[in-house]
Design an enzyme around this catalytic site. Structure first.
Site: not given
Length: 272
Positions: A96-97
């Site tokens: 979830k960058r």
């Protein structure tokens, strides 16, 4: 791995199961804690017991970051093991960058070049320039958070922006970005009733669907509204499989859980 190759694996195995490797030292069998690398030992056992029933694995990066350097080493060993022993399996970095361009570029290098993942989950909130560095890797997939499975999804993702909900705006906008054929989207199984609308916007892209199992999502509902002629689904199950037992035969029991899900998926694939 291309989307076409992933579809071929799905049809070959009659499964679109992704096993989530959310490996928590507080939940794995206690006897493994005496191992030199308990996280990798647990992951290897789970992989060996479930690989024939799934097409993908998704390590949740937070569980590895939480234990520092040893966690990163275990993560790298896990991916190297998958590449060496089961090269046809698809790998997802559930990270979830998403950040400004030069930072996202470093995230992309870390997960695509160093660790060798096939794909990564990305939060699109910062917009196009935060996602483009991932899409520059044309042989990889970028999986955007669209409509997530948690209750808090309704805080922002379903709010109207103009005449559309925010999650629809994310999907509609992103499908016009460069290399958008390499985009996948996270849509929670607990939001299955939204899938028909989502498929009107993106009829072909793969969806990564968490929330079947421990979070109460329905496989049948997801398939009814989300499956395409090329399948187009990866259903993730983590806790229901990997923590089905904390006994010495935990891996065998995990394998049985994965097999049961694969059987359900084979039945759904017969409807194509």
């Amino acid at each position: 791995m291309t989307s076409q190759e992933l579809t071929e694996q799905i049809l070959k195995k009659q499964s679109f199961l992704c096993v989530g490797l959310d490996t928590d030292l507080d939940k794995i069998p206690t006897y493994l804690l005496s191992e030199k690398d308990p996280v990798f030992s647990f992951n290897k056992a789970i992989i060996d017991a479930t690989h024939q029933y799934c097409v993908a694995y998704k390590p949740n990066i937070a569980f590895y970051e939480a234990i520092g350097v040893d966690g990163w080493k275990a993560l790298k060993k896990t991916i190297e093991y998958l590449h060496a022993e089961y090269p046809d399996l698809y790998t997802i970095a559930d990270a979830k960058r998403g950040d400004i361009g030069n930072t996202s570029r470093m995230y992309a290098k870390a997960f695509f070049e160093d660790l060798g993942f096939d794909s990564i989950t990305v939060a699109p909130y910062m917009g196009k320039d935060s996602v483009e560095p991932f899409l520059e890797f044309t042989n990889k997939h970028t999986i955007l958070l669209a409509l997530t499975s948690n209750e808090g999804a309704f805080d922002f993702q379903t709010l109207k922006t103009g005449d559309k909900e925010l999650y629809k705006k994310v999907i509609e906008t992103s499908k016009n970005w460069q290399n958008s054929e390499n985009l996948m989207y996270v849509v929670g199984a607990t939001k299955a009733e939204y899938l028909a609308e989502i498929r009107k916007i993106i009829p072909e892209n793969f969806l990564l669907v968490p929330g079947v199992g421990a979070q109460g999502g329905s496989l049948e509902e997801v398939c009814k509204y989300g499956m395409t002629k090329n399948v187009g689904l990866l259903i993730n199950s983590s806790r229901k499989i990997i923590y089905a037992s904390d006994s010495s035969n935990f891996a065998e029991i995990a394998g049985a859980k994965a097999e049961a899900m694969q059987n359900q998926m084979a039945s759904e694939l017969e409807k194509l």
